[in-house]
Scaffold this active site. Structure first.
Site, PDB file in Angstrom:
ATOM      1  N   HIS A 148     140.403  77.056 112.605  1.00 41.39           N
ATOM      2  CA  HIS A 148     139.949  76.126 113.652  1.00 41.39           C
ATOM      3  C   HIS A 148     140.589  74.736 113.514  1.00 41.39           C
ATOM      4  CE1 HIS A 148     136.328  78.429 115.490  1.00 41.39           C
ATOM      5  NE2 HIS A 148     137.329  79.223 115.195  1.00 41.39           N
ATOM      6  N   ASP A 161     143.891  82.503 114.765  1.00 44.42           N
ATOM      7  CA  ASP A 161     142.562  82.951 115.182  1.00 44.42           C
ATOM      8  C   ASP A 161     142.541  82.999 116.697  1.00 44.42           C
ATOM      9  OD1 ASP A 161     139.893  83.353 115.606  1.00 44.42           O
ATOM     10  OD2 ASP A 161     139.219  81.450 114.780  1.00 44.42           O
ATOM     11  N   HIS A 172     140.128  89.122 119.616  1.00 41.46           N
ATOM     12  CA  HIS A 172     139.897  88.237 120.761  1.00 41.46           C
ATOM     13  C   HIS A 172     141.142  87.456 121.162  1.00 41.46           C
ATOM     14  CE1 HIS A 172     139.184  84.316 118.597  1.00 41.46           C
ATOM     15  NE2 HIS A 172     138.704  85.063 117.624  1.00 41.46           N
ATOM     16  N   ASP A 176     139.803  90.136 112.861  1.00 45.68           N
ATOM     17  CA  ASP A 176     139.746  88.682 113.048  1.00 45.68           C
ATOM     18  C   ASP A 176     140.134  87.996 111.738  1.00 45.68           C
ATOM     19  OD1 ASP A 176     139.170  86.125 114.113  1.00 45.68           O
ATOM     20  OD2 ASP A 176     137.384  86.856 115.128  1.00 45.68           O
ATOM     21  N   GLU A 221     135.252  84.984 122.736  1.00 49.39           N
ATOM     22  CA  GLU A 221     134.661  85.133 121.394  1.00 49.39           C
ATOM     23  C   GLU A 221     134.206  83.794 120.839  1.00 49.39           C
ATOM     24  OE1 GLU A 221     134.555  85.378 116.924  1.00 49.39           O
ATOM     25  OE2 GLU A 221     135.760  84.086 118.203  1.00 49.39           O
ATOM     26  N   GLU A 222     135.015  82.772 121.049  1.00 46.83           N
ATOM     27  CA  GLU A 222     134.718  81.464 120.440  1.00 46.83           C
ATOM     28  C   GLU A 222     133.476  80.799 121.030  1.00 46.83           C
ATOM     29  OE1 GLU A 222     136.051  80.659 117.804  1.00 46.83           O
ATOM     30  OE2 GLU A 222     138.096  81.431 117.708  1.00 46.83           O
TER      31      GLU A 222
HETATM   32 ZN   LIG Z   1     138.356  84.425 115.601  1.00 43.45          ZN
END
Ligand SMILES: [Zn+2]
Length: 331
Positions: free
Chosen positions: A303, A164, A62, A217, A194-195
């Site tokens: 994150h 990410d 992503h 990922d 995606e998130e």
């Molecule tokens: Zn991811």
């Protein structure tokens, strides 16, 4: 590949605002793919045709990143926000974000309501873009920002915002460039959103209808002080997903990945992730079901604005993908 990872991780692109990162990836794959297109929701698909009687294989990484979206601006110009993807309040105070128009903001917190030893909830934070008042605020409700943080090469380990999942975008690009003698039609898909909703992955898989799919990922690790129990460590090799909170990997795909890693004498780890999921979840539920697995890059501090990966794991992820694609695929 480090230059490519630096280039990709520093670009702006919260979920739904992937135009800049898509253009950069399009430029990177040009000349290596037989066909490049962007589909309705904005995912970028680069097809490398196989030579022979192979399968249709989809690889997905992503392009989007987590961030904040302005929900309200007060009279003094301070912006309240909703989260784009999963944000941890612990990682926010003093951090910087950047909006699509280049405006930079600092994340502040309501001091009055701060209780020592307690993490404040997201709605006690705000973004300060340096405005004097509401009228002169350079952003408006609905504007999206991502973290602002430069890439750092610590030698064997690399740190950036959006490892990410830009590190996986780099892995797909490198795999495409190095792919020789492949019988399969390989669809390199750079997905959107995606998130938030996994919307790019499911819709792309529906259009392609692949015989097998792999999401690429990042995943958590259990190798920092007093971390949760998880048998994945930085530098231990790419992780082959068994299960996460959104999907059970297709057994045939998982076994094929393990077999190819062992034949190629590549290090690998088996991944069971307690919280979180990937594009693979959406892909496997398309049509009557797509055999889907996931190759994960071990990553610390996911994150947060400083996500850390091991460069050896990154290189071995490319090697594992090449090992899978260069042989027959029987599930
Ligand atoms: Zn991811």
């Amino acid at each position: 590949m480090k230059d490519l990872i630096k280039k990709l991780t520093e670009v702006y692109g919260p979920s739904g605002y992937e135009h800049s990162i898509r253009q950069i990836i399009r430029d990177e794959v040009r000349g290596y793919a037989d066909e490049i297109r962007t589909n309705t929701l904005g995912s970028l698909i680069a097809l490398k045709r196989g030579k022979g009687k192979g399968k249709k294989v989809m690889l997905a990484a992503h392009m989007d990143e987590i961030g904040v979206m302005v929900t309200h601006i007060d009279e003094k110009g301070f912006c309240r926000f909703a989260s784009i993807g999963g944000l941890y309040p612990l990682t926010l105070l003093g951090g910087r974000v950047v909006f699509g128009n280049g405006t930079v903001g600092v994340i502040g917190m309501e001091e009055k309501h701060f209780e020592r030893g307690k993490t404040p909830p997201l709605d006690q934070f705000f973004v300060d873009v340096g405005a004097k008042d509401k009228a002169s605020c350079p952003v408006k409700v609905g504007d999206a920002a991502g973290f602002s943080r430069p890439f750092e090469d610590l030698g064997g380990r690399l740190v950036a915002k959006t490892m990410d999942d830009r590190v996986a975008c780099a892995i797909l690009i490198e795999t495409l460039r190095k792919l020789r003698r492949c019988a399969h039609d390989v669809y390199f898909v750079f997905t959107v959103q995606e998130e938030m909703t996994l919307a790019g992955a499911g819709t792309s898989a529906y259009g392609i209808n692949p015989d097998m799919a792999l999401a690429v990922d990042v995943t958590d690790t259990g190798d920092t002080p007093e971390s949760n129990h998880m048998a994945v460590a930085l530098g231990g090799g790419p992780a082959i997903k068994v299960q996460d909170s959104g999907m059970v990997a297709h057994a045939g795909v998982k076994e094929l990945m393990v077999r190819r890693a062992e034949e190629a004498k590549l290090p690998y780890q088996l991944e069971v992730l307690a919280g979180g999921t990937t594009d693979a979840m959406a892909i496997q539920m398309v049509r009557e079901g797509i055999p889907t697995g996931c190759l994960s890059i071990p990553c610390r501090y996911i994150h947060s604005p400083s996500e850390m990966v091991d460069y050896g794991d990154v290189e071995n992820s490319v090697k594992l993908l090449l090992a899978i694609l260069s042989k027959s695929i029987e599930l």
